[in-house]
Design a protein around this motif. Structure first.
Motif, short mmCIF file in Angstrom:
data_model
loop_
_atom_site.label_atom_id
_atom_site.label_comp_id
_atom_site.label_asym_id
_atom_site.label_seq_id
_atom_site.Cartn_x
_atom_site.Cartn_y
_atom_site.Cartn_z
N GLU A 97 5.87 60.63 -15.77
CA GLU A 97 6.80 59.50 -15.84
C GLU A 97 6.10 58.18 -15.53
O GLU A 97 6.33 57.16 -16.19
CB GLU A 97 7.96 59.72 -14.87
CG GLU A 97 8.83 60.93 -15.21
CD GLU A 97 9.99 61.08 -14.26
OE1 GLU A 97 10.21 60.14 -13.44
OE2 GLU A 97 10.70 62.11 -14.32
N LEU A 98 5.22 58.20 -14.53
CA LEU A 98 4.48 57.00 -14.16
C LEU A 98 3.59 56.53 -15.31
O LEU A 98 3.59 55.35 -15.67
CB LEU A 98 3.62 57.28 -12.92
CG LEU A 98 2.56 56.22 -12.57
CD1 LEU A 98 3.24 54.94 -12.12
CD2 LEU A 98 1.60 56.74 -11.50
N VAL A 147 1.06 64.42 -22.50
CA VAL A 147 0.89 64.19 -23.93
C VAL A 147 2.19 64.47 -24.68
O VAL A 147 2.61 63.69 -25.55
CB VAL A 147 -0.26 65.05 -24.49
CG1 VAL A 147 -0.28 65.00 -26.02
CG2 VAL A 147 -1.60 64.59 -23.92
N ARG A 148 2.83 65.56 -24.34
CA ARG A 148 4.08 65.91 -25.02
C ARG A 148 5.15 64.85 -24.81
O ARG A 148 5.81 64.41 -25.76
CB ARG A 148 4.58 67.28 -24.53
CG ARG A 148 5.85 67.75 -25.23
CD ARG A 148 6.19 69.17 -24.85
NE ARG A 148 7.42 69.61 -25.48
CZ ARG A 148 7.54 70.05 -26.73
NH1 ARG A 148 6.46 70.08 -27.50
NH2 ARG A 148 8.70 70.44 -27.22
N GLN A 149 5.33 64.43 -23.55
CA GLN A 149 6.35 63.44 -23.26
C GLN A 149 6.01 62.08 -23.87
O GLN A 149 6.90 61.35 -24.30
CB GLN A 149 6.56 63.33 -21.75
CG GLN A 149 7.19 64.57 -21.14
CD GLN A 149 7.42 64.44 -19.65
OE1 GLN A 149 7.70 63.36 -19.14
NE2 GLN A 149 7.28 65.54 -18.92
N ALA A 150 4.72 61.77 -23.91
CA ALA A 150 4.30 60.50 -24.52
C ALA A 150 4.65 60.50 -26.01
O ALA A 150 5.19 59.51 -26.54
CB ALA A 150 2.81 60.28 -24.32
N ALA A 169 1.72 56.08 -28.81
CA ALA A 169 0.57 56.55 -29.57
C ALA A 169 -0.39 57.32 -28.67
O ALA A 169 -0.74 56.85 -27.59
CB ALA A 169 -0.16 55.36 -30.21
N VAL A 170 -0.77 58.51 -29.10
CA VAL A 170 -1.73 59.33 -28.36
C VAL A 170 -2.97 59.47 -29.23
O VAL A 170 -2.90 59.94 -30.36
CB VAL A 170 -1.14 60.71 -28.03
CG1 VAL A 170 -2.15 61.53 -27.24
CG2 VAL A 170 0.17 60.58 -27.25
N VAL A 171 -4.11 59.06 -28.68
CA VAL A 171 -5.36 59.03 -29.45
C VAL A 171 -6.42 59.90 -28.79
O VAL A 171 -6.65 59.80 -27.58
CB VAL A 171 -5.89 57.58 -29.57
CG1 VAL A 171 -7.25 57.55 -30.26
CG2 VAL A 171 -4.89 56.71 -30.33
#
Length: 285
Positions: free
Chosen positions: A70-71, A101-104, A110-112
């Motif tokens: 969450e943070l 990663v999943r929650q993002a 964007a996950v890179v």
């Protein structure tokens, strides 16, 4: 703040031993993000100091990942970019980070990936075992009964099996594998990869077990244990069909042989026809 103004979550691979394996792109990313989430800040602190990286860190391990997710997502939504690293290798591979990663991704952040070292890939590349198909099992259960149960579930797996293991548990694990897969199954132990005392040792499970009992424990962290897959079992229905077809295609015209075999076996006519063609081909050469 709109999603297009949010920060990025970078998943950054770090060395599994040799510091020279930290890519220039990884160094640049760790230098430029506003925050680094590290599995162990004390351990990663040494890596960052080596490269003169002064980016702030927070801890992210298996016991606080739910809260830290969450943070970190909040920071990205504030417009800050965050890098996720583990103690060694690629994050999420038997390391924390999956929930973040999943929650993002679910939040639209964007996950890179900033790819690099991974112990299982490094070990597979030098093991000399089939690498076109493999399955990564991570760590086996520490308790003997649970470990034995899991191994028994993998007896018929034909792909190369890859495990992580602690050096101190290697003899027990190899012993369990000998009992489950037999003493002659080919295996490879890779430890201290990319380090000064790198060892990649292959042989039968029984040979490796003897070696593991005699050799002094070496190395920290974990090693990679690779196991040759099981031999593929013959297709029982195919064998039954071949047994019926063989005398028929020898004595009868092809279509008649297939029709009769279909009645006898109950198998699909098209499949039996293909098998009949395979049997007839050598006779026509």
């Amino acid at each position: 703040m709109m999603a297009d103004k949010w920060g990025i979550l970078y998943v950054v691979a770090t060395p599994i031993g040799n510091l020279g394996d930290l890519s220039p792109r990884a160094q640049e990313t760790l230098q430029e993000v506003e925050l680094i989430a590290a599995e162990d800040t004390r351990h990663s602190g040494g890596l960052l100091r080596h490269f003169g990286i002064t980016t702030a860190m927070v801890s992210l391990h298996e016991y606080n990942e739910r809260q830290q997710a969450e943070l970190l997502i909040g920071r990205c939504q504030e417009g800050l970019s965050v890098a996720l690293i583990s103690d060694a290798g690629t994050p999420l591979i038997s390391d924390p980070g999956y929930r973040v990663v999943r929650q993002a991704r679910q939040a639209g952040i964007a996950v890179v990936s900033v790819p690099g070292p991974c112990a299982l890939v490094a070990a597979l590349s030098v093991a000399g075992l089939p690498s076109d198909r493999f399955v990564f099992e991570g760590f086996l259960p520490a308790k003997s009964q649970a470990r034995q149960t899991r191994l028994e579930q993998l007896v018929d797996e034909t792909r190369t099996l890859i495990f992580y293991e602690a050096p101190r548990r290697l003899p027990q694990t190899l012993q369990a594998m000998v009992e489950t897969f037999g003493p002659d199954r080919e295996a490879v132990v890779a430890r201290e990869l990319t380090k000064r005392h790198e060892t990649v040792r292959g042989g039968s499970l029984s040979t490796l077990l003897t070696w593991a009992k005699q050799a002094p424990e070496s190395g920290r962290g974990e090693l990679v244990l690779l196991l040759h897959g099981a031999e593929k079992k013959q297709d029982a229905p195919r064998q039954e069909a071949l047994k019926v077809l063989l005398p028929l295609v020898t004595a009868l015209p092809l279509k008649q042989a297939v029709a009769l075999a279909t009645k006898i076996t109950g198998f699909k006519k098209n499949r039996l026809y293909q098998l009949a063609l395979e049997l007839r081909a050598p006779q026509e050469d």
